[in-house]
Design an enzyme around this catalytic site. Structure first.
Site, mmCIF file in Angstrom:
data_model
loop_
_atom_site.group_PDB
_atom_site.id
_atom_site.type_symbol
_atom_site.label_atom_id
_atom_site.label_comp_id
_atom_site.label_asym_id
_atom_site.label_seq_id
_atom_site.Cartn_x
_atom_site.Cartn_y
_atom_site.Cartn_z
ATOM 1 N N HIS A 76 0.830 -1.219 0.000
ATOM 2 C CA HIS A 76 0.000 0.000 0.000
ATOM 3 C C HIS A 76 0.865 1.271 0.000
ATOM 4 O O HIS A 76 0.511 2.270 0.626
ATOM 5 C CB HIS A 76 -0.948 0.025 1.200
ATOM 6 C CG HIS A 76 -1.951 -1.090 1.208
ATOM 7 N ND1 HIS A 76 -3.234 -0.941 0.727
ATOM 8 C CD2 HIS A 76 -1.870 -2.369 1.628
ATOM 9 C CE1 HIS A 76 -3.887 -2.087 0.864
ATOM 10 N NE2 HIS A 76 -3.082 -2.977 1.409
ATOM 11 N N ASN A 149 -10.268 -2.913 2.367
ATOM 12 C CA ASN A 149 -9.940 -2.914 0.937
ATOM 13 C C ASN A 149 -11.216 -2.716 0.126
ATOM 14 O O ASN A 149 -12.322 -2.773 0.672
ATOM 15 C CB ASN A 149 -9.325 -4.260 0.532
ATOM 16 C CG ASN A 149 -7.838 -4.351 0.860
ATOM 17 O OD1 ASN A 149 -7.192 -3.348 1.156
ATOM 18 N ND2 ASN A 149 -7.306 -5.557 0.794
ATOM 19 N N HIS A 340 -4.075 0.860 11.999
ATOM 20 C CA HIS A 340 -3.875 -0.417 12.699
ATOM 21 C C HIS A 340 -5.245 -1.024 13.015
ATOM 22 O O HIS A 340 -6.040 -0.388 13.723
ATOM 23 C CB HIS A 340 -3.104 -0.140 13.994
ATOM 24 C CG HIS A 340 -2.740 -1.384 14.753
ATOM 25 N ND1 HIS A 340 -3.099 -2.648 14.365
ATOM 26 C CD2 HIS A 340 -2.017 -1.536 15.884
ATOM 27 C CE1 HIS A 340 -2.634 -3.520 15.230
ATOM 28 N NE2 HIS A 340 -1.980 -2.882 16.159
HETATM 29 FE FE1 HDE Z 1 -2.586 -4.852 5.424
HETATM 30 N N1 HDE Z 1 -0.769 -4.105 5.900
HETATM 31 N N2 HDE Z 1 -1.947 -6.698 5.933
HETATM 32 N N3 HDE Z 1 -4.337 -5.688 4.766
HETATM 33 N N4 HDE Z 1 -3.223 -3.083 4.835
HETATM 34 C C1 HDE Z 1 -0.398 -2.819 5.748
HETATM 35 O O1 HDE Z 1 0.739 -1.564 7.379
HETATM 36 C C2 HDE Z 1 -0.863 -6.964 6.672
HETATM 37 C C3 HDE Z 1 -4.684 -6.992 4.803
HETATM 38 C C4 HDE Z 1 -4.484 -2.751 4.419
HETATM 39 O O2 HDE Z 1 -3.185 3.451 4.043
HETATM 40 C C5 HDE Z 1 0.931 -2.529 6.385
HETATM 41 O O3 HDE Z 1 1.079 0.624 7.770
HETATM 42 C C6 HDE Z 1 -0.798 -8.356 6.991
HETATM 43 C C7 HDE Z 1 -6.089 -7.174 4.572
HETATM 44 C C8 HDE Z 1 -4.530 -1.359 4.058
HETATM 45 O O4 HDE Z 1 -1.617 3.261 5.565
HETATM 46 C C9 HDE Z 1 1.314 -3.855 7.028
HETATM 47 C C10 HDE Z 1 -1.893 -8.917 6.391
HETATM 48 C C11 HDE Z 1 -6.581 -5.913 4.384
HETATM 49 C C12 HDE Z 1 -3.251 -0.873 4.285
HETATM 50 C C13 HDE Z 1 0.159 -4.748 6.635
HETATM 51 C C14 HDE Z 1 -2.604 -7.872 5.738
HETATM 52 C C15 HDE Z 1 -5.470 -5.003 4.504
HETATM 53 C C16 HDE Z 1 -2.462 -1.973 4.778
HETATM 54 C C17 HDE Z 1 1.944 -1.889 5.473
HETATM 55 C C18 HDE Z 1 -2.296 -10.382 6.370
HETATM 56 C C19 HDE Z 1 -8.021 -5.523 4.062
HETATM 57 C C20 HDE Z 1 -2.746 0.529 4.040
HETATM 58 C C21 HDE Z 1 2.017 -0.433 5.892
HETATM 59 C C22 HDE Z 1 -2.652 -10.863 7.618
HETATM 60 C C23 HDE Z 1 -8.916 -5.813 5.141
HETATM 61 C C24 HDE Z 1 -3.010 1.420 5.213
HETATM 62 C C25 HDE Z 1 1.244 -0.351 7.090
HETATM 63 C C26 HDE Z 1 -2.561 2.828 4.925
HETATM 64 C C27 HDE Z 1 -1.121 -1.858 5.165
HETATM 65 C C28 HDE Z 1 0.095 -6.019 7.022
HETATM 66 C C29 HDE Z 1 -3.776 -8.102 4.982
HETATM 67 C C30 HDE Z 1 -5.648 -3.594 4.336
HETATM 68 C C31 HDE Z 1 2.676 -4.404 6.669
HETATM 69 C C32 HDE Z 1 0.291 -9.030 7.812
HETATM 70 C C33 HDE Z 1 -6.865 -8.490 4.570
HETATM 71 C C34 HDE Z 1 -5.737 -0.595 3.542
HETATM 72 O O5 HDE Z 1 1.372 -3.751 8.407
#
Ligand code: HDE
Length: 680
Positions: A76, A149, A340
């Site tokens: 992202h 998402n 978060h």
């Molecule tokens: Fe994320 N995801 N994600 N994700 N995600 C990040 O956090 C992660 C997942 C989503 O505009 C990271 O600050 C794991 C699902 C958005 O700042 C990180 C898993 C969904 C954003 C991270 C998922 C999301 C992130 C990278 C699997 C939809 C951007 C930067 C378990 C429900 C937020 C950050 C923004 C961002 C980890 C799966 C949505 C690395 C481990 C499912 C919208 O922490």
């Protein structure tokens, strides 16, 4: 922070105001406040001599510059954000005790960041990808983040596989290609060998993965969460955002051209809409399942690769979010915002979805590296609007000045404060779900059906949407080099639909599956974008005008504007164009600076004094818009031009030969795309 902020719709804005600075009309100083007399020449021993170590001004300026970049988000990275407010329709006290969901007269400030997932920070915005839709609610009980998402399911069922998924979709490590694209071997190798991805892959090969605008896409919390009311009663919940303008997409050819013409297409659209006062709006929707109904479905409600069909579990619309203010500084706000899923308030709790549970670890961890330490909550954009007190101290970039000697609990020197607060007074208490089991590394049997909902999605698509899915698979797999991976994917998606798999196999030279699809027993019309809201509002029309345009034109343009349509004038140069009656129109774009792909519709006016070059440019616009199924209007000379190339009599093409030209053109624009048009 000790200062108490009033909690109202302005509170976050007022809080941010204290940190803003306007450098205009100010003396130039160092960061220590020293006024500078010179800023263009470093300090030298003689005009042609060496630069001196003593030049503290040069060193401060250069050191700061050298450290300006921070690591981009691991996923992202490419995002854009805006401020707004959330208003509730009716109290949700029956389901949750969250304070911001009790009183419809309270406006909760929000900050929303939209993003693509795979591309790096500088990548194009109209790539095929899921979009992040992360909302921070600044509530009086602390920040609540709904980090979702635009696709309601995910590729994997357990967070431990996230690094594998992301390694597979990101550019391949040996040559860093391709940027912001899943059309390569490692992604599809992952898909074929991790078949839980089938459902989300269907969504990402559909039009949902190429939204027309961030204002026109749905948002989903994806996981099952819990709402808990004041009596302690819990319900399972899924969160939705429904765009008031409906859910709309680009077509793939258009999306690819836009990536070159305007890689900032989505942020520009969001920014300009807010600047113009066309505030993007989304309604918050809830799907609710009673705790006792947990096992009543033919899927496991903890499985993040499953959605809850809206026809079975209706989406209750409970409030509206309006984005009404652009950021002042992208780095300070959009880049430094830290979301978060674990930022919750009393009344909102988690389920045991193993994807969600893993996310609850990952987000703080990632901010530590990205924002350089544990004090990121003190950054202006991340600060809650309510006070916060605890015994955490120090660390990089600490801004709070905690007074007094006591920084531990339990204590007597500060009367054992700051002190925990009982649940009855707003202290967060986790829902006491009964849990028992063996310590195992395994997947529940109930998570093992990977294809039923992928098929449900396919069966719910219109013919046009199915065609788009087939060509998306054919495009992506056509870029895959490994014949084995191509074949594995065809074989895998034969489990979804043999019609799909056969056509893709044909396109990429793989062996088609045998057999036929089972008769359709279930579909979910809500999944098709064909059913969405269609409005003319904020649709952009390229109006192609030359000098000597007819005197009727300004009136037509006014009628379009009255319907919320945005006509923008395109011509050969940026000189004003003049009408036969002497009226003038300001030109916003030239043929060189724009293209039909940047508009929702094309209106060819022309004039008899337009030269051959102008006619050709106008027809290029019309032809391309025609192939993208967009509405086309023509009056005056424009009608002759369209007729000459046979573009005049197709669905969605309206010419001035009709007396109801303006009304019919507005109708055509409101329909958005004319899929029943014959395009070769
Ligand atoms: Fe994320 N995801 N994600 N994700 N995600 C990040 O956090 C992660 C997942 C989503 O505009 C990271 O600050 C794991 C699902 C958005 O700042 C990180 C898993 C969904 C954003 C991270 C998922 C999301 C992130 C990278 C699997 C939809 C951007 C930067 C378990 C429900 C937020 C950050 C923004 C961002 C980890 C799966 C949505 C690395 C481990 C499912 C919208 O922490």
């Amino acid at each position: 922070m000790t200062k108490k902020h009033p909690v109202n719709e302005k509170s976050k804005q007022e809080q941010l105001e204290q940190f803003k600075t306007d450098d205009r009309n100010q003396a130039l100083t160092t960061n220590q406040g020293l006024k500078l007399s010179e800023d263009e020449f470093s300090l030298k021993a003689g005009e042609r001599g060496p630069t001196l170590m003593e030049d503290f001004h040069f060193r401060e300026k250069m050191t700061h510059f050298d450290h300006e970049r921070i690591p981009e988000r691991i996923v992202h990275a490419r995002g854009f954000a805006a401020h707004g407010e959330f208003e509730l329709y009716d109290s949700l006290g029956e389901y949750t005790k969250a304070k911001f969901l009790q009183n419809p007269s309270v406006k909760t400030p929000v900050f929303v960041r939209f993003s693509t997932v795979a591309g790096s920070k500088g990548s194009a915005e109209t790539v095929r990808d899921a979009r992040g839709f992360a909302t921070k609610f600044y509530t009086e009980e602390g920040n609540y983040d709904l980090v979702g998402n635009n696709i309601p399911v995910f590729f994997i069922q357990d967070a431990i596989k996230f690094p594998d998924l992301i390694h597979a979709v990101k550019p391949e490590p040996h040559n860093e290609m391709p940027q912001a694209a899943s059309a390569h071997d490692t992604f599809w190798d992952f898909v074929a060998n991790n078949q839980e991805s089938a459902h989300m892959v269907m969504w990402s090969m559909s039009d949902r993965a190429i939204p027309r605008s961030l204002r026109m896409m749905e948002g989903f919390g994806v996981h099952t969460f819990r709402l808990v009311n004041a009596e302690g009663k819990a319900h399972f919940v899924k969160f939705h955002w429904k765009p008031v303008l409906g859910t709309h997409s680009l077509v793939w050819d258009e999306a690819q051209t836009i990536s070159g013409k305007d890689p900032d297409f989505h942020r520009r659209d969001l920014w300009e809409s807010i600047e113009n006062g066309d505030y993007p709006e989304y309604e918050l929707g809830l799907q609710i399942i009673a705790e006792e109904d947990e096992f009543k479905f033919d899927f496991d409600i903890l499985d993040p690769t499953k959605l809850w069909p809206e026809e079975d579990i209706p989406v209750k619309l409970v409030g509206k979010m309006t984005l009404n203010r652009n950021v002042d500084n992208v780095f300070a706000e959009t880049e430094q915002v830290a979301f978060h899923p674990g930022h919750v308030v009393p009344g909102i709790d988690f389920s045991n979805d193993p994807l969600l549970q893993g996310r609850l670890f990952s987000y703080t961890d990632t901010q530590l590296i990205r924002l350089g330490g544990p004090n990121f909550h003190e950054l202006p954009i991340n600060r809650p609007v309510c006070p916060f007190h605890n015994n955490q101290r120090d660390g990089y970039g600490r801004q709070t000045i905690n007074k007094g000697p006591v920084s531990y609990h339990r204590n007597s020197l500060a009367a054992n404060t700051p002190a925990p607060v009982p649940e009855s007074e707003g202290g967060y208490a986790h829902y006491q779900e009964k849990v028992e089991g063996r310590k195992v590394r395994s997947r529940s049997e109930s998570f093992k059906d990977h294809f039923s909902q992928a098929t449900l999605f396919w069966n719910s698509m219109s013919d046009t949407e199915k065609e788009h899915i087939i060509s998306a698979f054919s495009f992506e797999l056509g870029k895959v080099k490994s014949k084995s991976v191509q074949q594995q994917v065809v074989d895998m998606f034969a489990n979804v639909s043999t019609v799909l798999a056969k056509q893709v196999a044909q396109a990429i030279g793989a062996t088609p599956p045998s057999g036929e699809d089972a008769p359709v027993t279930k579909s979910s019309p809500a999944l098709s974008q064909e059913q969405t809201i269609k409005k003319p509002n904020t649709r952009k029309v390229a109006v192609i005008v030359a000098n000597d345009f007819s005197s009727d034109l300004p009136q037509v343009l006014n009628s379009l504007k009255q319907q919320g349509i945005q006509p923008e004038i395109v011509s050969t140069t940026l000189q004003n164009v003049k009408g036969t009656d002497g009226s003038e129109l300001e030109v916003q774009h030239t043929f060189l600076t724009s293209g039909s792909v940047l508009f929702d519709a094309v209106y060819v006016v022309g004039s008899s004094s337009a030269d051959e070059k102008f006619r050709k440019e106008a027809l290029t616009f019309a032809q391309e818009a025609f192939e993208h199924f967009k509405p086309i209007g023509a009056t005056d000379e424009g009608v002759k031009w369209l007729k000459a190339v046979g573009l005049d009599s197709s669905p969605g093409v309206v010419t001035g030969e009709t007396t109801r030209f303006t009304d019919e053109f507005i109708e055509a624009v409101s329909a958005h795309r004319h899929w029943n048009r014959h395009v070769i």
